[in-house]
Design a protein around this motif. Sequence first.
Motif, short mmCIF file in Angstrom:
data_model
loop_
_atom_site.label_atom_id
_atom_site.label_comp_id
_atom_site.label_asym_id
_atom_site.label_seq_id
_atom_site.Cartn_x
_atom_site.Cartn_y
_atom_site.Cartn_z
N TRP A 151 62.96 6.33 41.04
CA TRP A 151 61.51 6.07 40.36
C TRP A 151 60.31 7.57 41.72
CZ3 TRP A 151 60.15 3.87 36.72
CH2 TRP A 151 60.89 3.58 35.73
N LEU A 152 61.28 7.76 43.03
CA LEU A 152 60.35 9.14 43.58
C LEU A 152 60.16 9.56 42.80
CD1 LEU A 152 61.73 8.00 47.06
CD2 LEU A 152 59.57 7.18 46.45
N ILE A 153 60.84 10.07 41.99
CA ILE A 153 61.09 11.69 41.13
C ILE A 153 60.54 11.54 40.09
CG2 ILE A 153 62.09 13.63 39.73
CD1 ILE A 153 64.15 12.73 41.68
N VAL A 154 59.70 10.22 39.61
CA VAL A 154 59.04 10.06 38.55
C VAL A 154 57.41 10.00 38.70
CG1 VAL A 154 58.69 8.04 36.63
CG2 VAL A 154 61.10 8.24 36.97
N PHE A 155 57.58 8.86 39.40
CA PHE A 155 55.85 9.33 40.18
C PHE A 155 56.04 10.26 41.18
CE2 PHE A 155 56.78 4.87 38.05
CZ PHE A 155 55.65 4.80 36.90
N SER A 156 56.18 11.03 40.98
CA SER A 156 55.76 12.67 42.01
C SER A 156 54.65 12.96 41.86
CB SER A 156 57.10 13.29 42.09
OG SER A 156 56.46 14.52 43.10
N GLY A 157 54.32 13.17 42.55
CA GLY A 157 52.81 13.05 43.15
C GLY A 157 51.80 14.96 42.52
N SER A 159 53.01 18.50 39.68
CA SER A 159 53.45 18.16 37.89
C SER A 159 55.14 18.44 38.03
CB SER A 159 52.55 19.65 37.72
OG SER A 159 52.74 20.76 38.60
N TYR A 160 55.57 18.19 39.15
CA TYR A 160 56.95 18.08 38.50
C TYR A 160 57.93 16.67 38.43
CZ TYR A 160 57.22 23.33 39.47
OH TYR A 160 56.77 24.81 39.80
N GLY A 161 56.16 15.77 38.82
CA GLY A 161 56.82 14.81 38.67
C GLY A 161 57.12 14.36 36.71
N TYR A 162 57.85 13.15 36.61
CA TYR A 162 58.14 13.34 35.41
C TYR A 162 56.72 12.57 34.73
CZ TYR A 162 63.24 14.26 35.69
OH TYR A 162 64.35 14.19 36.29
N ALA A 163 56.16 11.11 35.33
CA ALA A 163 54.93 10.87 35.00
C ALA A 163 53.81 11.84 34.44
CB ALA A 163 54.83 9.53 35.65
N ASN A 164 53.53 12.86 35.84
CA ASN A 164 52.88 13.42 36.20
C ASN A 164 52.58 14.48 34.77
OD1 ASN A 164 50.58 12.84 37.45
ND2 ASN A 164 52.32 13.49 39.23
N GLY A 165 54.45 15.19 34.57
CA GLY A 165 54.55 16.42 33.97
C GLY A 165 53.91 15.75 32.58
N PHE A 166 54.67 14.36 31.71
CA PHE A 166 54.10 14.20 30.52
C PHE A 166 53.62 13.71 30.12
CE2 PHE A 166 54.79 10.05 27.84
CZ PHE A 166 55.09 10.84 26.78
N LEU A 167 51.94 13.08 30.94
CA LEU A 167 50.92 13.02 30.99
C LEU A 167 50.09 13.98 30.19
CD1 LEU A 167 50.04 9.97 32.93
CD2 LEU A 167 50.29 10.05 30.59
N MET A 168 50.47 15.08 31.87
CA MET A 168 49.51 16.22 30.94
C MET A 168 50.12 16.94 30.04
SD MET A 168 49.96 17.31 35.01
CE MET A 168 48.84 19.17 34.89
N LYS A 169 51.33 17.00 29.60
CA LYS A 169 52.35 17.61 28.37
C LYS A 169 51.45 17.41 27.45
CE LYS A 169 55.99 18.78 25.65
NZ LYS A 169 57.26 18.43 25.96
N LEU A 170 51.27 15.88 27.31
CA LEU A 170 50.16 15.55 26.15
C LEU A 170 49.14 15.49 25.90
CD1 LEU A 170 52.30 11.91 25.86
CD2 LEU A 170 52.06 13.66 24.32
N GLY A 171 48.06 16.16 27.32
CA GLY A 171 46.96 16.17 27.61
C GLY A 171 45.51 14.81 27.96
N PRO A 176 47.54 16.80 38.82
CA PRO A 176 48.68 15.64 38.70
C PRO A 176 48.02 14.61 39.33
CG PRO A 176 48.96 17.59 39.39
CD PRO A 176 47.84 17.68 38.71
N ILE A 177 48.38 13.32 39.24
CA ILE A 177 47.20 11.96 39.96
C ILE A 177 48.91 11.59 41.77
CG2 ILE A 177 47.13 9.57 39.62
CD1 ILE A 177 46.66 9.58 36.53
N GLN A 178 48.46 11.42 42.06
CA GLN A 178 48.86 10.88 43.14
C GLN A 178 49.44 9.11 43.22
OE1 GLN A 178 49.65 12.91 45.85
NE2 GLN A 178 48.71 14.68 44.48
N TRP A 179 50.41 9.49 42.68
CA TRP A 179 50.96 7.70 42.53
C TRP A 179 50.29 7.16 43.17
CZ3 TRP A 179 50.16 6.46 37.05
CH2 TRP A 179 50.02 6.98 36.16
N LEU A 180 51.70 7.98 44.43
CA LEU A 180 52.18 7.14 45.87
C LEU A 180 51.37 6.98 46.41
CD1 LEU A 180 55.90 6.79 45.23
CD2 LEU A 180 54.67 5.82 44.36
N GLN A 181 50.37 7.45 46.14
CA GLN A 181 48.82 7.86 47.29
C GLN A 181 47.36 7.26 47.25
OE1 GLN A 181 49.98 8.83 50.35
NE2 GLN A 181 52.14 8.95 49.76
#
Length: 323
Positions: A151-157, A159-171, A176-181
């Motif tokens: 989950w640290l990779i998923v919510f990495s802060g 653009s390579y984090g899965y959550a950020n990459g997915f949301l940025m791809k969808l526009g 990137p969002i600093q999820w864990l900060q």
Amino acid sequence: MGVQNENTILEIDEKKLYDRKKKRFITKQIARNVRLHKHSYILMAPYFILFFLFTVLPVVISVVISFTYFNMLEFPRWVGWHNYARLFLEDDVFLIALKNTFLFAAITGPLSYIACFVFAWIINEFSSKIRAFLTLIFFAPSISGNIFFIWLIVFSGDSYGYANGFLMKLGIIYEPIQWLQDPTYVLAIVMLVQLWLSLGTAFLAFIAGLQNIDTTLFEAGAIDGIRNRWQELWYITLPSMRPQLMFGAVIQITMSFAVADVSMAIAGFPSVQYAAHTIVTHLIDYGSIRFEMGYASAIATILFMIMMTTNLITQKLLRKVGE
């Protein structure tokens, strides 16, 4: 007046005599039961001795130490209620931890408990081979050690984090969002990870309970007027597996109130603005880092009382199942 006083004295003497006889009777009954079942008591003795030495005694000692100042170097010094007053009147971080713990338990406790039962109920409908495979799949996260670090990779802060990459791809987001900060997201992410790990022992207990229900009860229920699966669930399934429901409740309550490892691994220690700080992480701080054992014992005692109260309330609620 004199006659009334004499009558009152006689009544008190009779009550005392009755109490003495009752105590003697109870003592004789206990002694008789011990003599009759002495082999059972001998067989259970090792467990009870270990349980007393490693569970009951440490809890009692912790409660006593909570009323002292103890730094592991000096002999404990009695301070009375000072540690508890400090907790609620001076320690703002503890109040944050208390709020986070209650919020965490109120959300993840019931959700994980319901999820354990629902998934177990659904899986129980499949054949034995498919049931075994699905049980392994759902149970795997809880026995895979530190696999939750994924989950640290998923919510990495970045653009390579899965959550950020997915949301940025969808526009949806453009940076990137600093999820864990970010205190806004940290606690919710820890809750999500804890829910992902929650299909553990309680899940297996529910599957075992469902497997052991007497199938003739469903036939009898159909004769008595049960017409659908929901009535069958409420009046037959749940009452038939009360022991497993109770066991699962205790496990899930303990997990939700005692969360620490996931919070420390995902959000760091301490977490940003103490957003994911819990009672147990506060206990670790004072017990394992600062070595203020009296204060840490007070924190542990408060947590113990909260867990016991919650368990008692849950037991009362579960007794009403099927009524």
